[in-house]
Design a protein around this motif. Sequence first.
Motif, PDB file in Angstrom:
ATOM      1  N   LEU A 167      67.374  -7.946  10.154  1.00  0.00           N
ATOM      2  CA  LEU A 167      67.862  -8.554   8.856  1.00  0.00           C
ATOM      3  C   LEU A 167      67.337  -9.943   8.732  1.00  0.00           C
ATOM      4  O   LEU A 167      66.935 -10.284   7.501  1.00  0.00           O
ATOM      5  CB  LEU A 167      69.370  -8.418   8.930  1.00  0.00           C
ATOM      6  CG  LEU A 167      70.222  -9.007   7.444  1.00  0.00           C
ATOM      7  CD1 LEU A 167      69.547  -8.345   6.429  1.00  0.00           C
ATOM      8  CD2 LEU A 167      71.591  -9.020   7.986  1.00  0.00           C
ATOM      9  N   SER A 168      67.293 -10.722   9.629  1.00  0.00           N
ATOM     10  CA  SER A 168      66.759 -12.196   9.410  1.00  0.00           C
ATOM     11  C   SER A 168      65.414 -12.156   9.279  1.00  0.00           C
ATOM     12  O   SER A 168      65.118 -12.803   8.011  1.00  0.00           O
ATOM     13  CB  SER A 168      67.054 -12.970  10.900  1.00  0.00           C
ATOM     14  OG  SER A 168      66.453 -14.063  10.611  1.00  0.00           O
ATOM     15  N   ALA A 169      64.483 -11.216   9.616  1.00  0.00           N
ATOM     16  CA  ALA A 169      63.073 -11.188   9.152  1.00  0.00           C
ATOM     17  C   ALA A 169      62.944 -10.676   7.713  1.00  0.00           C
ATOM     18  O   ALA A 169      62.171 -11.152   7.102  1.00  0.00           O
ATOM     19  CB  ALA A 169      62.219 -10.353  10.074  1.00  0.00           C
ATOM     20  N   CYS A 218      70.980 -14.456  12.771  1.00  0.00           N
ATOM     21  CA  CYS A 218      70.515 -14.837  14.231  1.00  0.00           C
ATOM     22  C   CYS A 218      71.982 -15.535  15.127  1.00  0.00           C
ATOM     23  O   CYS A 218      72.049 -15.531  16.210  1.00  0.00           O
ATOM     24  CB  CYS A 218      69.377 -15.794  14.203  1.00  0.00           C
ATOM     25  SG  CYS A 218      67.909 -15.223  13.540  1.00  0.00           S
ATOM     26  N   VAL A 219      72.908 -16.172  14.273  1.00  0.00           N
ATOM     27  CA  VAL A 219      73.982 -16.804  14.908  1.00  0.00           C
ATOM     28  C   VAL A 219      74.944 -15.415  15.313  1.00  0.00           C
ATOM     29  O   VAL A 219      75.508 -15.455  16.318  1.00  0.00           O
ATOM     30  CB  VAL A 219      74.791 -17.465  13.958  1.00  0.00           C
ATOM     31  CG1 VAL A 219      76.072 -17.950  14.331  1.00  0.00           C
ATOM     32  CG2 VAL A 219      73.721 -18.513  13.461  1.00  0.00           C
ATOM     33  N   LEU A 244      68.553 -15.089  24.714  1.00  0.00           N
ATOM     34  CA  LEU A 244      68.616 -16.167  23.818  1.00  0.00           C
ATOM     35  C   LEU A 244      67.446 -16.890  23.659  1.00  0.00           C
ATOM     36  O   LEU A 244      67.051 -17.152  22.373  1.00  0.00           O
ATOM     37  CB  LEU A 244      69.591 -17.135  24.227  1.00  0.00           C
ATOM     38  CG  LEU A 244      71.291 -16.547  24.364  1.00  0.00           C
ATOM     39  CD1 LEU A 244      72.264 -17.515  24.539  1.00  0.00           C
ATOM     40  CD2 LEU A 244      71.620 -15.772  22.953  1.00  0.00           C
ATOM     41  N   GLU A 245      66.676 -17.059  24.653  1.00  0.00           N
ATOM     42  CA  GLU A 245      65.363 -17.836  24.352  1.00  0.00           C
ATOM     43  C   GLU A 245      64.443 -16.973  23.393  1.00  0.00           C
ATOM     44  O   GLU A 245      63.731 -17.397  22.634  1.00  0.00           O
ATOM     45  CB  GLU A 245      64.504 -17.956  25.635  1.00  0.00           C
ATOM     46  CG  GLU A 245      65.341 -18.947  26.505  1.00  0.00           C
ATOM     47  CD  GLU A 245      64.747 -19.123  27.835  1.00  0.00           C
ATOM     48  OE1 GLU A 245      63.795 -18.226  28.315  1.00  0.00           O
ATOM     49  OE2 GLU A 245      64.821 -20.227  28.725  1.00  0.00           O
ATOM     50  N   GLU A 246      64.314 -15.612  23.898  1.00  0.00           N
ATOM     51  CA  GLU A 246      63.776 -14.702  22.976  1.00  0.00           C
ATOM     52  C   GLU A 246      64.164 -14.683  21.476  1.00  0.00           C
ATOM     53  O   GLU A 246      63.184 -14.628  20.500  1.00  0.00           O
ATOM     54  CB  GLU A 246      63.669 -13.510  23.381  1.00  0.00           C
ATOM     55  CG  GLU A 246      62.953 -13.104  24.775  1.00  0.00           C
ATOM     56  CD  GLU A 246      61.280 -13.575  24.643  1.00  0.00           C
ATOM     57  OE1 GLU A 246      60.869 -13.265  23.641  1.00  0.00           O
ATOM     58  OE2 GLU A 246      60.679 -13.990  25.773  1.00  0.00           O
ATOM     59  N   LEU A 247      65.362 -14.630  21.281  1.00  0.00           N
ATOM     60  CA  LEU A 247      65.840 -14.668  20.012  1.00  0.00           C
ATOM     61  C   LEU A 247      65.543 -16.194  19.355  1.00  0.00           C
ATOM     62  O   LEU A 247      65.145 -16.110  18.043  1.00  0.00           O
ATOM     63  CB  LEU A 247      67.391 -14.726  20.012  1.00  0.00           C
ATOM     64  CG  LEU A 247      68.209 -14.765  18.729  1.00  0.00           C
ATOM     65  CD1 LEU A 247      67.755 -13.714  17.703  1.00  0.00           C
ATOM     66  CD2 LEU A 247      69.514 -15.001  18.810  1.00  0.00           C
ATOM     67  N   ASN A 248      65.816 -17.100  20.066  1.00  0.00           N
ATOM     68  CA  ASN A 248      65.382 -18.624  19.385  1.00  0.00           C
ATOM     69  C   ASN A 248      63.688 -18.599  19.156  1.00  0.00           C
ATOM     70  O   ASN A 248      63.238 -19.045  18.151  1.00  0.00           O
ATOM     71  CB  ASN A 248      65.454 -19.622  20.389  1.00  0.00           C
ATOM     72  CG  ASN A 248      67.093 -19.884  20.449  1.00  0.00           C
ATOM     73  OD1 ASN A 248      67.682 -19.787  19.530  1.00  0.00           O
ATOM     74  ND2 ASN A 248      67.353 -20.342  21.518  1.00  0.00           N
ATOM     75  N   ALA A 249      62.824 -17.942  19.826  1.00  0.00           N
ATOM     76  CA  ALA A 249      61.423 -17.837  19.590  1.00  0.00           C
ATOM     77  C   ALA A 249      61.180 -16.898  18.108  1.00  0.00           C
ATOM     78  O   ALA A 249      60.248 -17.372  17.237  1.00  0.00           O
ATOM     79  CB  ALA A 249      60.459 -17.197  20.410  1.00  0.00           C
ATOM     80  N   PHE A 250      61.990 -15.853  18.150  1.00  0.00           N
ATOM     81  CA  PHE A 250      61.938 -15.058  16.987  1.00  0.00           C
ATOM     82  C   PHE A 250      62.526 -15.707  15.893  1.00  0.00           C
ATOM     83  O   PHE A 250      61.910 -15.751  14.623  1.00  0.00           O
ATOM     84  CB  PHE A 250      62.671 -13.837  17.117  1.00  0.00           C
ATOM     85  CG  PHE A 250      62.937 -12.665  16.011  1.00  0.00           C
ATOM     86  CD1 PHE A 250      61.778 -11.622  15.851  1.00  0.00           C
ATOM     87  CD2 PHE A 250      63.722 -12.886  14.880  1.00  0.00           C
ATOM     88  CE1 PHE A 250      61.852 -10.704  14.896  1.00  0.00           C
ATOM     89  CE2 PHE A 250      63.746 -11.924  13.856  1.00  0.00           C
ATOM     90  CZ  PHE A 250      62.774 -10.899  13.849  1.00  0.00           C
ATOM     91  N   ARG A 251      63.723 -16.553  15.857  1.00  0.00           N
ATOM     92  CA  ARG A 251      64.160 -17.186  14.741  1.00  0.00           C
ATOM     93  C   ARG A 251      63.184 -18.544  14.323  1.00  0.00           C
ATOM     94  O   ARG A 251      63.189 -18.851  13.180  1.00  0.00           O
ATOM     95  CB  ARG A 251      65.491 -17.976  14.979  1.00  0.00           C
ATOM     96  CG  ARG A 251      66.294 -18.530  13.898  1.00  0.00           C
ATOM     97  CD  ARG A 251      66.999 -19.826  14.445  1.00  0.00           C
ATOM     98  NE  ARG A 251      66.428 -20.803  15.091  1.00  0.00           N
ATOM     99  CZ  ARG A 251      65.590 -21.650  14.513  1.00  0.00           C
ATOM    100  NH1 ARG A 251      65.662 -21.849  13.316  1.00  0.00           N
ATOM    101  NH2 ARG A 251      64.877 -22.561  15.385  1.00  0.00           N
TER     102      ARG A 251
END
Length: 660
Positions: A167-169, A218-219, A244-251
């Motif tokens: 959804l964020s993308a 993302c939150v 969380l690191e992978e999520l931050n790279a995605f964001r």
Amino acid sequence: MFSLSLAHLSLAVSSKQLFFFFLFWRLVDLLSLMTVTYTARVANARFCGFSKLLWAWKGSIYKVLYKEFLAFFAMYTAISITYRFFLYDDQKRYFEKLAIYCNHYASLIPMSFVLGFYVTLVVNRWWNQYTSIPLPDRLMCVLSGGLQGSDERGRLLRRTMMRYASLSALLILRSVSTAVFKRFPTMDHVVEAGFMTRDERKKFEGLHSPYNKYWIPCVWFTNLAAMARCEGRIKDNHTLKLLLEELNAFRGKCSMLFHYDMISVPLVYTQVVTLAVYSFFLVCLIGRQFLDPSQGYPGHDLDLYVPIFTLLQFFFYAGWLKVAEQLINPFGEDDDDFETNWLIDRNFQVSMMAVDEMYGDLPMMERDRYWNDSNPRPPYTAATLFVLRKPSFQGSTFDMAIPKEEMHFQPLEDIAENLEESGTRHPNMALFNRLLNSAPSPTGLMGGALRRTSAQLQRQRHSPGIDQCNSDDEDEDSCKIGKAGSLPSGLGQETQSTVCSFRDEKSARTPLLEIQFGSEQDRPGEQPAIKERKELSRVESKCNEEHQIGEEEGKGESGETTRAPVSLLPPPPKSSREKSSRPYSSIPITSSHPSALLFHPAAHSSLELCSSQPAISHNKAVSTPKPPLGGNKMSFLTVPSFSEPQRFRSVSMGSELTGS
């Protein structure tokens, strides 16, 4: 009746043709939504390989530029017809001067420079934007392996978290891509497509912010990850940190897309390039006209009507500008723009399959076919057998050959000694030695003598000791050597000083008598080469006699220093306080060749040592061992003492030695 049936038949045929024609162009439009891919067609380089691509229409330069090209050619034709048929003679002359002026100054516009930098900037920006598109592959792998639980709760957590990432993308692509916005014009379409529930939409719209809210899912993802950690479905903090690191790279990639959309290429740069191209070709409309050949203007001898090279120039430069125009925003709907809708479909389907259907679904493990093979070799087909004939690459130096004499290890003692010796040498002495051994001397006599003596001095370098300055006089000037006593440049094998000390022995040995520069006058009728050969043979014979006398006296007198050979050096300048038994005026100089130094056969000196060690001066005399006489008949250079008792002379390369 028959004619009426033919009319109906022709109408039916024409309607079918129109239908198929419409269907064909509809199919072309649908296919044009995909990015042009021709990689397989140019996989191998062959003769005129790119020529096959010139006939493609989709994504081609013809499709992009044909409208501008036709407009330019139409304007050129209109101006040409006006010049040829509608202008009077005086108006034609004025137009011809204007055309020459425009053609002359059109080259001042920097077309290649401006366009080249601009297109390079746009292409780099185009590829960087593609690498900033968020892809869920790494995130879905970490989520599938890190969040445990095959029950409905674990499945719900994994699918919901992955849906939030998708959804964020979607929200960020909907903000930057016209194609995605046309597909999801409102949030209702997003909810209806299944990326968001109605409750999530209410929560999303309830969070008021004047900025883009693509980051809210993302939150939500991080909150669910923290909940799963508390429930024990994420086993440790390291797994949570990795997730969380992978999520931050995605964001971060979503944020980069947003900034690429907000920060464009500076408008002034785009305006400069556009004005440069358009103004250049507007000037070319007048300046590139074919003028009347009868007027005799330079460069206007032909009248071809159609400006072929001007049209080609327009095709290349305007096409270059069109490339930048098409790539400056790759999130549009051009032929080569990014397929954002296809990326949304692919990412959503793959990510959901990875975290749900594939979770815990493993094939049965079994031994592979190379289980007992230590060197597994997968098979080749008949089309790839040529790969087996190629040797395996081992490295660039694998086949390098080294001479055998350079492959032996050297003892560490020799290496340390060589390093110590090289540290005391002047950095230019290696080059000087090579020049001395290779370059011819000014005369044959001095060249051979200097080279022989240089080799002898090199061998005597490691002598046990040196004689000190032993003098009964307290005069310090007697131990100094002036510039006239310096060694010739050919004798300097080292930068260290060469010390030659002499002592008058209280014996019946005859001191050095005379030094003569030639024994007879040059004969006017002889050739220079003949005279030089005669002098060379005369000097060699006298040197041999001197050497024989030294050997006889060395055998007869035990404990005394062996007879030293004669010297080829000129005498040093006489000091004002020297007490020489023989003045310089008594030395006859009869030869015109300064290198022909001849010696009296009975003359000998008491040479104690001639070494290349540094000169050391002490107040007290120090006795040194005398070097043994070798069997070599080659002579050393000696320096005359002029009957001075206990004097020494230091001969150095370009420096003076002061005895203390």
